[in-house]
Design an enzyme around this catalytic site. Structure first.
Site, PDB file in Angstrom:
ATOM      1  N   GLU A  39      -0.931  58.797   4.817  1.00  0.00           N
ATOM      2  CA  GLU A  39      -0.587  57.461   5.314  1.00  0.00           C
ATOM      3  C   GLU A  39      -1.268  57.228   6.656  1.00  0.00           C
ATOM      4  O   GLU A  39      -1.155  58.047   7.569  1.00  0.00           O
ATOM      5  CB  GLU A  39       0.931  57.323   5.460  1.00  0.00           C
ATOM      6  CG  GLU A  39       1.396  56.016   6.080  1.00  0.00           C
ATOM      7  CD  GLU A  39       0.867  54.773   5.368  1.00  0.00           C
ATOM      8  OE1 GLU A  39       0.287  53.910   6.043  1.00  0.00           O
ATOM      9  OE2 GLU A  39       1.041  54.686   4.128  1.00  0.00           O
ATOM     10  N   GLY A 149      -1.547  49.501  -1.564  1.00  0.00           N
ATOM     11  CA  GLY A 149      -0.939  48.198  -1.308  1.00  0.00           C
ATOM     12  C   GLY A 149      -1.921  47.065  -1.091  1.00  0.00           C
ATOM     13  O   GLY A 149      -3.057  47.090  -1.559  1.00  0.00           O
ATOM     14  N   VAL A 187       6.694  32.503  -2.707  1.00  0.00           N
ATOM     15  CA  VAL A 187       7.926  33.199  -2.343  1.00  0.00           C
ATOM     16  C   VAL A 187       7.983  33.522  -0.856  1.00  0.00           C
ATOM     17  O   VAL A 187       8.985  33.232  -0.191  1.00  0.00           O
ATOM     18  CB  VAL A 187       8.082  34.489  -3.180  1.00  0.00           C
ATOM     19  CG1 VAL A 187       9.258  35.316  -2.666  1.00  0.00           C
ATOM     20  CG2 VAL A 187       8.296  34.146  -4.655  1.00  0.00           C
ATOM     21  N   ARG A 275      -2.037  37.734  -1.275  1.00  0.00           N
ATOM     22  CA  ARG A 275      -2.411  39.018  -0.702  1.00  0.00           C
ATOM     23  C   ARG A 275      -3.608  39.596  -1.450  1.00  0.00           C
ATOM     24  O   ARG A 275      -3.809  39.323  -2.629  1.00  0.00           O
ATOM     25  CB  ARG A 275      -1.226  39.993  -0.749  1.00  0.00           C
ATOM     26  CG  ARG A 275      -0.014  39.469   0.027  1.00  0.00           C
ATOM     27  CD  ARG A 275       1.121  40.475   0.042  1.00  0.00           C
ATOM     28  NE  ARG A 275       0.777  41.678   0.772  1.00  0.00           N
ATOM     29  CZ  ARG A 275       0.867  41.805   2.090  1.00  0.00           C
ATOM     30  NH1 ARG A 275       1.296  40.782   2.831  1.00  0.00           N
ATOM     31  NH2 ARG A 275       0.541  42.936   2.682  1.00  0.00           N
ATOM     32  N   HIS A 447      37.591  40.012 -12.373  1.00  0.00           N
ATOM     33  CA  HIS A 447      37.918  38.637 -11.987  1.00  0.00           C
ATOM     34  C   HIS A 447      38.628  38.630 -10.643  1.00  0.00           C
ATOM     35  O   HIS A 447      39.502  39.446 -10.403  1.00  0.00           O
ATOM     36  CB  HIS A 447      38.839  38.009 -13.034  1.00  0.00           C
ATOM     37  CG  HIS A 447      39.305  36.634 -12.653  1.00  0.00           C
ATOM     38  ND1 HIS A 447      38.506  35.521 -12.769  1.00  0.00           N
ATOM     39  CD2 HIS A 447      40.488  36.204 -12.134  1.00  0.00           C
ATOM     40  CE1 HIS A 447      39.170  34.452 -12.356  1.00  0.00           C
ATOM     41  NE2 HIS A 447      40.383  34.838 -11.961  1.00  0.00           N
TER      42      HIS A 447
END
Length: 468
Positions: A39, A149, A187, A275, A447
């Site tokens: 990463e 990503g 979104v 993206r 309920h």
């Protein structure tokens, strides 16, 4: 890490530590593989650090602010309600994001996944180099899972910088802007537009399509449009954004609609038009990995590329760019490497918009089912008939089930309203398991609960509704 001409050996290496990468690494380790994850920036990826999670935190803060000011219907009033946005951001960063990403790092270490910091570049199909500043190391591997990503798209005339920001910048503002223009009503744009409107901003959304949230059905989107109107959010559809000029203390946005050029001035303009997959600068072309013309990696139903040792998942492969899709594909890829007979099946892949009200869909819509040649019907139950929704004063919305006419098999469903993101899970399970409406109707629901609306919709599909 030191520079050396020797290669350290790895069994499975995962590139990227987002919702796809870290899940793949953990599952691969659980399957008995020696795993390392590489990463370059965030453990937890964009989603946990500057995307899904922090945006929901700001959305929640906006709801709390509105509730504090507008709860007189419950007999609750508060004077001098104020917002300290610096504390909001501090809570978001330290109590939400930091805790979650720290938890992910703990889980990686708990599963004995080695964390390697830096940028990865493929040398060949079983070798890669990791560069971290002035240091580099070569690693050999048996299999690699690429989960790098995506990043925001920058459009012509809207170069990021200063008061022209992407969604990451929108989540990191130090103050609530008095005026905010959002280019892109999908979104991300709709969610953050609603959040900042709830926090006190005057919001304008420019959307090129005929409606905002174009991936959702019109009757669902109408509910969001109505609430946007109530909040004073201006929505301009069929709009073409042309240019943004940073004036230093403001930004001027030029757009065209119906052949007429318009201008709007704001404190910031946030561009959320989509993206781009992070597939460049990895060396995939050196390996001969096949790509689409959009820069996406072509994979089979186990996430394997045309290069046998290389797998790819998440935003960099075809399909919806969703965190839960990446996590799902991660498990499939890791298990495929372990020799398990697994394959992806997207028929019950949910999609959610955390707008006001929330929107959620899973499986097929009525239109999609008919286009696929299925003989279906749609049954729609209003939340106005749900006791829990009434007690929450949140009756806007509905649950819809799409079922086959011959045997009432549930092939899809949509929820618009409070907690749609949670309610959709039951419908997703029904689609995945091939359940019919009677299976739902015979399941005893607590309920009062919002989930009862799914049961009521199932009874409606069977032609025996109680609360309608």
């Amino acid at each position: 890490m030191v520079v050396g001409d020797f290669a350290l050996e790895l069994d499975t290496v995962v590139i990227g530590a987002g919702p796809g990468g870290y899940v793949a690494a953990i599952r691969a380790a659980q399957m008995g593989q020696k795993v390392a994850i590489i990463e370059r920036e965030y453990i937890g990826g964009v989603c946990l650090n500057v995307g899904c999670i922090p945006s929901k935190a700001l959305i929640s803060a906006g709801h709390k602010y509105q509730e504090a000011m507008h709860s007189s219907i419950f007999g609750v009033t508060a004077d001098n309600v104020s917002l300290d946005f610096s504390k909001t951001q501090e809570w978001k960063n330290n109590q939400v994001v930091a805790k979650l990403t720290g938890g992910v790092e703990f889980l990686l270490k708990k599963n004995k996944v080695e964390i390697i910091r830096g940028e990865a570049f493929f040398v060949d199909e079983n070798t890669l180099r990791v560069i971290d500043g002035d240091h580099a190391q070569t690693y050999s591997f048996n299999h690699a899972i690429v989960a790098t990503g995506s990043r925001p798209i920058e459009i012509k005339g809207f170069k990021f910088g200063g008061r022209i920001i992407d969604s990451t910048g929108g989540l990191s503002l130090t103050e609530v802007p008095k005026k905010l223009v959002i280019v892109g009503g999908g979104v991300i744009g709709a969610e953050l537009g609603g959040a900042y409107a709830n926090l006190g901003a005057e919001v304008t959304i420019l959307e090129g399509s005929p409606q905002i949230l174009p991936t959702f059905e019109k009757d669902m989107v109408k509910l969001v449009e109505k609430e946007f109107d109530n909040k004073g959010i201006k929505v301009v559809t069929k709009a073409m954004a042309k240019e943004a000029v940073d004036n230093g203390d403001s930004v001027t946005v030029t757009y065209e609609v119906d052949g007429k050029e318009e201008k709007v001035e704001a404190d910031y303009v946030m561009v959320t038009v989509g993206r781009r997959p992070n597939t460049d600068d990895l060396g995939l072309e050196i390996l001969g990995v096949e790509m689409t013309d959009r820069g996406l990696v072509k994979v089979d139903n186990q996430g394997r590329t045309n290069v046998k040792s290389i797998f790819a998942i998440g935003d960099i492969v075809p399909g919806a760019a969703l965190a839960h899709k990446a996590s799902y594909e991660a498990k499939i890829a890791a298990e495929a490497i372990a020799g398990e007979p697994v394959a992806v099946d997207y028929r019950a892949m949910p999609a959610v918009a955390f707008t006001d009200p929330e929107l959620a869909t899973v499986g097929m819509t009525e239109k999609e089912a008919k286009e696929a040649g299925l003989n279906v019907k749609a049954s729609k139950f209003s939340l106005g008939g749900n006791g829990r929704a009434l007690s929450l004063n949140q009756t806007e919305g509905f649950v819809r089930l799409v079922t086959t006419k011959e045997d009432n098999v549930i092939v899809g469903g949509q929820v618009a309203g409070i907690s749609a993101s949670d309610i959709i899970a039951e419908i997703g399970l029904a689609v995945e398991a091939g359940m019919n409406a009677e299976d739902i109707a015979l399941t005893i629901h607590s309920h009062p609960s919002l989930s009862e609306a799914v049961m009521d919709t199932a009874e409606l599909a069977l032609g025996m509704p109680i609360h309608m």
